[in-house]
Design a protein around this motif. Sequence first.
Motif, PDB file in Angstrom:
ATOM      1  N   HIS A  59       0.825  -1.203   0.000  1.00 27.41           N
ATOM      2  CA  HIS A  59       0.000   0.000   0.000  1.00 27.41           C
ATOM      3  C   HIS A  59       0.866   1.263   0.000  1.00 27.41           C
ATOM      4  O   HIS A  59       0.572   2.229  -0.725  1.00 27.41           O
ATOM      5  CB  HIS A  59      -0.911   0.017   1.221  1.00 27.41           C
ATOM      6  N   TYR A  60       1.909   1.248   0.810  1.00 31.16           N
ATOM      7  CA  TYR A  60       2.758   2.439   0.903  1.00 31.16           C
ATOM      8  C   TYR A  60       3.421   2.729  -0.437  1.00 31.16           C
ATOM      9  O   TYR A  60       3.443   3.873  -0.903  1.00 31.16           O
ATOM     10  CB  TYR A  60       3.811   2.218   1.994  1.00 31.16           C
ATOM     11  N   GLY A  61       3.942   1.685  -1.073  1.00 33.81           N
ATOM     12  CA  GLY A  61       4.557   1.867  -2.377  1.00 33.81           C
ATOM     13  C   GLY A  61       3.560   2.323  -3.418  1.00 33.81           C
ATOM     14  O   GLY A  61       3.832   3.212  -4.228  1.00 33.81           O
ATOM     15  N   LEU A  62       2.363   1.710  -3.402  1.00 31.82           N
ATOM     16  CA  LEU A  62       1.341   2.039  -4.396  1.00 31.82           C
ATOM     17  C   LEU A  62       0.857   3.475  -4.246  1.00 31.82           C
ATOM     18  O   LEU A  62       0.736   4.215  -5.240  1.00 31.82           O
ATOM     19  CB  LEU A  62       0.161   1.079  -4.260  1.00 31.82           C
ATOM     20  N   VAL A  63       0.558   3.894  -3.026  1.00 29.59           N
ATOM     21  CA  VAL A  63       0.090   5.267  -2.799  1.00 29.59           C
ATOM     22  C   VAL A  63       1.140   6.276  -3.271  1.00 29.59           C
ATOM     23  O   VAL A  63       0.823   7.284  -3.913  1.00 29.59           O
ATOM     24  CB  VAL A  63      -0.259   5.478  -1.312  1.00 29.59           C
TER      25      VAL A  63
END
Length: 959
Positions: free
Chosen positions: A592-596
Amino acid sequence: MTDLYNNNPLIHRDRRLSASDSEWVRSFACEDLKPLIVCRGPIRKEAMDVFEEMGISHYGILLSEKDSIVYANALAPELRQLTDSNRVHRVPDYTGATKEERIERIGQIIQIAKDNGYDSIFAGYGFMAEDEEFVAAIENAGLSFMGPNSRTQADAGKKDEAKRTALQVGVSVTPGINNVTARTLVAKHPTREALLALVKSEGLDVDAKVLKDTKLSLEELADEILYASYAKGIDLYSIEELSAQVQVEVENMFREYPGSRIRLKAIGGGGGKGQRILGASLLSVKKPTNAQIKDAAAEAPGLVREVLNEVKANGVGDNKNVLIELNIEQTRHNEIQLLGNGEWCISMGGRDCSLQMHEQKLLEISVTQEGLAVAIEKAKNAGRKAEVKALESDLKVLKRMEEDAAKFGAAVGLDSASTFECIVDRDRYYFMEVNTRIQVEHRVSELCYSLKFTNPKDKNDFFIVESLVEAMALLVRHKKRLPKPERIPRFGAGAEARLNATDASLSPHAGGMIRYWSDPIVGEIRDDQGICLVNPDTGMFMRYKVAGAYDSNIALLLTKGEDRLDSYRKLSEVLGKTTLRGTDLATNLEFHYGLVNWFLGQNVMAKPTTRFVVPYLTLVGQLKEEANKLDTLFAFIQMKKAYAKKMAEQFPDDPKIAKEMSSILDRKGTLVTRPMDRLLADPHLLSGWLSTNRKNFTMENGKVVWHDNPFVILGDTYEYLNMSYDPAAPAADVIWSHDSDLLQKGLRFYTTLSEKFNLGLHEFDALSAILANEKPQGGFSAGEWLDIQSAHMGFEAGLELLGMLFIIAETVKFWDFKVEEDLEVTIPDHLNDPELQTRMKKVLVPPPATKADEIVAMCGGMYYGQEAPGMPPFVSEGMHFEKGQPLYIIEVMKMFNTVRATFSGTIDKIIMQGADGSIVQKGQPLFKVTPDEKFVEVNPEELEQIKRERTAAYLKAVL
């Protein structure tokens, strides 16, 4: 749950309408409501909190043994808050494994409610929320259901009936077939006379008017007969006959829609369950041959059995209808929040849920008319014409969806919360289904709108509702007395990330133990089922085992903002500051952190489709594969040698300079390599970092040229990795104190210098041009200017290594996966290659260690050696299997995963001799095999040599 405003756990607002000065408002109080909560997960805890805030004290919860007793250390965390054992009720599980057990459980739940004085039942977004039979039984027992009534469940909850209703009220639907069971029956009894004879022979209770109506088509008559058979609890066709008919229909659809895939959906599915897609082999074939079509359609029978098994619709008398739909490939998944009281129905904006995998939503973003209008205005002011056109198209589609959704809700008499789900294809949309329940992501809509209920006789007499659970309670208590509300804009945008128990490839990973979870930060909304409630006596975090009996969700992490960009930035901060530690614990937090941050580096208004995540994961796998070839320690040593050689050539008469530079580099070694190692070890973090830094460099003549200050970026990287100095944190998790001192000294230097020349901290090209002047600038003396230039060279020395990360991106063509000016996402074709996707999945999460002559369980879960009860086993001893052939099924988090062979060989012995449904552990040996080809292991020394050669090649591009 964390409060939306003050972000402090367990501080609740007062929702008691009885405290109002207005008699009219007080008349809508709900303190006398007595609900039994029969769902689990974050919604159970949310309902408990909301009920208490409303002054409802007589509520109870239902616990399944599967989420509270059987699994050690998985005791339902809500019990830390609800300590009255008289209000805690237990059942073996929520629905039962068979139709008979399900009926028994329904009766048991109703009896619990009656015996304990409950007058209503709340099923949230759980197993029972869309069960028409369950709702009807509740109503017949004189209880209220806190959700849509049984008529709405029948007309909208079943996917086939919902499509028929949509067609009746003029809503566009996905092309396909919604009555394959009727077609199966007609194929078996092909005349009206044969169907009427069937009614008589089976003694079915079908309305005489229907039987005499010659205007009814054979399929319409068959449908009426089938409903009578369900009521009697008998089957009029076999699953084999149904599967054969599905195969015929699929073949016909492949011919009608060449170059497309077909989606099979059990009518009672939900949350991604009961759905399969077939026809991948025909995607790129414009004119498939009959042989190709038949080969692709041959998958259908097996997939039909899978979807029926998954939704437990394979019992005698079950409605086994399966929708056969065209799979719209380039689509976004949008949904409209609905609320009604049976007479009025309103929409509460939309949500984009396109970012999903295995039909499971991952990241959900608000889509509102107000938010799109603001985005359009900003794009106009920035001169981004293509973006303006794309956003204006979205606004038109959203208005149509909201209008049609409200029209549909009114048509089915919606009297609670539901969701109108759609497929959006550029400027068109297709109705997909209605979820006759509150959704997991309902808070995204709550953040954007509140509801204002006004006294029809006095516009100044009103009350505000901010919770959909509260609205559902009001509706079940006051029904049609409740006036139609006005939706009031609340926050500009909302976003939700589902924190799931999955590994780096997003495959389910049950069984881990959470031993620590950082506290929520300001701006974070965390729905975690109460896992973060500390021990009331010690104040310590209580460990929690992720049991995995039902689903993979651990928590819902939400943020709000002035606009979508603001909500994304806050979500990035929340994800970056969240720390989870435990034993055998895997989550999708880093994903999630990478995607956001990938979207923050591109454009948060992007229009990703439902096909985004798998190729994105494949790209991330390629980052990992390339990162595995680099050795930062070797790179640092080689860089020191290169600097020594350079200094010796530039200052042959002063060896002290070379020594000083060597000393400077030594002091910066861990400062540079530790965050690099962290990024190289986790490709999800690397993906987000690369995206946010994509404009900070260019490649010129094969060399990295920086356009932002590498030292400032290094400081930002420590922030991005949540590695800023914290004396209370474990040293392994944060920057070391001596590195922090050096970093802060350099940042102060560049801040002062930038302010001196009226530059921003990131205007590196301008600063570099100034510092390149031999003549002092900015009023500095010659001596000061020389010191500044020397300090600049010292701070920047060694940071070239960071540029190696950009070379990784260049090597795997990371930048080709991008958001275009019209907000469409370009996905390079090679990332859709199934073989590459499978290989990169193994790079992200290497398969469990195994011997060359064994096949082991891919993950923990329930093992099944056959497709369905009564079917032959997948494998037998002595048989030869081919690559891609099914070997076994493993059920994890209620999803059935068919595991196929990754090589060809022969089954020598079946080690797994347990009955179907037996629990297996990841890496547990299942079969002894003889592979057709001998596996050759790579020599570790050869791997090390490869890493050094690749690292040396990368250094040439950065030094």
